[in-house]
Design an enzyme around this catalytic site. Structure first.
Site, mmCIF file in Angstrom:
data_model
loop_
_atom_site.group_PDB
_atom_site.id
_atom_site.type_symbol
_atom_site.label_atom_id
_atom_site.label_comp_id
_atom_site.label_asym_id
_atom_site.label_seq_id
_atom_site.Cartn_x
_atom_site.Cartn_y
_atom_site.Cartn_z
ATOM 1 N N SER A 13 -15.743 -11.164 -13.477
ATOM 2 C CA SER A 13 -15.560 -11.347 -14.925
ATOM 3 C C SER A 13 -14.344 -12.181 -15.305
ATOM 4 O O SER A 13 -14.231 -12.568 -16.465
ATOM 5 C CB SER A 13 -15.450 -9.994 -15.612
ATOM 6 O OG SER A 13 -16.731 -9.500 -15.855
ATOM 7 N N LYS A 45 -14.972 -15.339 -17.008
ATOM 8 C CA LYS A 45 -15.338 -15.358 -18.431
ATOM 9 C C LYS A 45 -14.225 -15.947 -19.310
ATOM 10 O O LYS A 45 -14.480 -16.424 -20.412
ATOM 11 C CB LYS A 45 -15.726 -13.939 -18.886
ATOM 12 C CG LYS A 45 -16.970 -13.443 -18.127
ATOM 13 C CD LYS A 45 -17.276 -11.972 -18.356
ATOM 14 C CE LYS A 45 -18.460 -11.545 -17.484
ATOM 15 N NZ LYS A 45 -18.748 -10.093 -17.592
ATOM 16 N N TYR A 87 -25.023 -17.458 -15.370
ATOM 17 C CA TYR A 87 -24.027 -16.379 -15.514
ATOM 18 C C TYR A 87 -23.683 -15.772 -14.144
ATOM 19 O O TYR A 87 -22.509 -15.644 -13.786
ATOM 20 C CB TYR A 87 -24.595 -15.322 -16.468
ATOM 21 C CG TYR A 87 -23.812 -14.032 -16.478
ATOM 22 C CD1 TYR A 87 -22.615 -13.925 -17.176
ATOM 23 C CD2 TYR A 87 -24.268 -12.915 -15.763
ATOM 24 C CE1 TYR A 87 -21.888 -12.740 -17.160
ATOM 25 C CE2 TYR A 87 -23.549 -11.732 -15.752
ATOM 26 C CZ TYR A 87 -22.357 -11.650 -16.449
ATOM 27 O OH TYR A 87 -21.632 -10.487 -16.429
ATOM 28 N N TYR A 113 -12.387 -4.246 -20.319
ATOM 29 C CA TYR A 113 -13.510 -3.386 -20.714
ATOM 30 C C TYR A 113 -12.998 -2.273 -21.634
ATOM 31 O O TYR A 113 -12.119 -2.503 -22.456
ATOM 32 C CB TYR A 113 -14.216 -2.785 -19.483
ATOM 33 C CG TYR A 113 -14.365 -3.733 -18.333
ATOM 34 C CD1 TYR A 113 -15.150 -4.874 -18.454
ATOM 35 C CD2 TYR A 113 -13.717 -3.515 -17.121
ATOM 36 C CE1 TYR A 113 -15.296 -5.754 -17.397
ATOM 37 C CE2 TYR A 113 -13.861 -4.389 -16.062
ATOM 38 C CZ TYR A 113 -14.638 -5.502 -16.211
ATOM 39 O OH TYR A 113 -14.765 -6.370 -15.167
ATOM 40 N N VAL A 134 -14.864 -7.086 -11.483
ATOM 41 C CA VAL A 134 -15.219 -5.991 -10.585
ATOM 42 C C VAL A 134 -15.043 -6.335 -9.102
ATOM 43 O O VAL A 134 -15.239 -5.498 -8.235
ATOM 44 C CB VAL A 134 -16.654 -5.442 -10.840
ATOM 45 C CG1 VAL A 134 -16.743 -4.782 -12.204
ATOM 46 C CG2 VAL A 134 -17.704 -6.513 -10.655
HETATM 47 N N1 GLU Z 1 -21.186 -10.227 -12.510
HETATM 48 C C1 GLU Z 1 -20.806 -8.917 -12.908
HETATM 49 C C2 GLU Z 1 -21.907 -8.266 -13.701
HETATM 50 O O1 GLU Z 1 -22.585 -8.960 -14.382
HETATM 51 C C3 GLU Z 1 -19.542 -9.019 -13.673
HETATM 52 C C4 GLU Z 1 -18.947 -7.679 -13.937
HETATM 53 C C5 GLU Z 1 -17.481 -7.711 -14.143
HETATM 54 O O2 GLU Z 1 -16.698 -8.237 -13.358
HETATM 55 O O3 GLU Z 1 -17.107 -7.129 -15.163
HETATM 56 O O4 GLU Z 1 -22.149 -7.109 -13.665
#
Ligand code: GLU
Length: 306
Positions: free
Chosen positions: A61, A64, A188, A240, A258
């Protein structure tokens, strides 16, 4: 600084309560949780590292932050008609809130929001072209042309991505996804699967520490105002539903993934990348957070004061 990082590394090596590696993406479940790395790049360009700072990991993530930066560059404030700017208070892959809020994700860092951001970046292009552009951008801001995608992790995400697929289809049912859902999802998963080490990641975050400037050229990556706004989104939404806890303990804009990485920004002072694969119960690196907490205590870098 080197002494601070060496001490943190030593403390972390002795820490036996290391959290749990993400196992919902099978390829991430194989990573050894006994690893820790940290890199600090100061505003003047000096680099300090300790532990496994050269070991590649899946940035997940954290990517992002980079796709959000690109989307704002391409469509500016129009992005906010499809993505919110509020902390979610729900799990990163939650679908509940989406239903209440007519398919508009709370922020660009939860999965649904990041999927909507990819849709905004694609602008009619194929996943391959969009991915090439994303990787190119990350290489540019990190000043490192070796950065690439780990295909094994991407495949692992494609095979197990039912939850993300449902988020994307749900948003599409509200007309919020313009491209083919499978193309958006494929893009993604692949950008989440970019592999970097702490040294590369800390370099990539430098433009956010330098009011939008590229670290070793006179080029501007984004305006100062945009850098400030991306930092504020990282502070409010970057961890999060543990974002409040991270702001309380560390007090820096940060984005976790994650894969166990965290990118944290001390505006005007430094860009910091830390990695340890074991996660806490909301999916943030356990030792990574502890390490940043100590670093901030030692340096007085919290944005809320010394
Ligand atoms: N590629 C992971 C997912 O879509 C990203 C999750 C993350 O790092 O928050 O679940």
């Amino acid at each position: 600084m080197q002494k601070i990082l060496d001490d943190i590394n030593e403390l972390m090596a002795a820490n036996t309560d290391r959290g749990k590696v993400a196992d919902y993406i099978p390829q991430l479940a194989c990573v050894d949780s006994n690893q820790f790395g940290i890199t600090v790049v100061l505003a003047d360009g000096q680099v300090f590292s300790a532990g496994s700072s050269a070991q590649l990991f899946s940035i997940q993530s954290i990517s992002k932050v980079f796709t959000l930066t690109m989307a704002l560059g391409k469509i500016g404030d129009a992005l906010w008609s499809n993505v919110g700017r509020e902390p979610s208070g729900d799990a990163f892959n939650s679908i509940v809130q989406l239903e209440h809020e007519h398919g508009k994700p709370r922020n660009p860092f939860i999965n649904a929001g990041a999927i909507a951001v990819v849709d905004a970046i694609m602008m009619g292009h194929q996943p391959k072209e969009t991915l090439a552009e994303i990787v190119q951008f990350v290489r540019y801001i990190a000043n490192d042309s070796s950065i690439s995608i780990d295909d094994k992790v991407a495949r692992s995400e494609v095979e197990t991505g039912h939850r993300n697929a449902s988020l994307a289809h749900f948003m599409a049912s509200f007309g919020r996804i313009k491209h083919l859902v499978d193309c958006v999802l494929g893009t993604y998963y692949h950008h989440c699967s970019i592999a970097m080490n702490c040294e590369q990641l800390a370099q990539a975050g430098m433009f956010l520490a330098l009011d939008g400037m590229h670290q070793n050229s006179t080029n501007r990556v984004v305006s100062a105002q945009r850098a400030r706004r991306i930092n504020s989104l990282m502070l409010m939404c970057g961890h999060y539903d543990g974002s409040g806890e991270f702001a309380y303990r560390v007090g820096l804009p940060g984005k976790s993934g994650v894969g166990g990485g965290i990118l944290a920004i001390a505006p005007g002072k430094a860009s910091i990348a830390v990695w340890s694969p074991g996660l806490d119960s909301v999916g943030n690196s356990k030792l990574g957070t502890e390490a940043l907490e100590i670093l901030v205590q030692q340096t007085g870098w919290s944005i809320f004061g010394h």
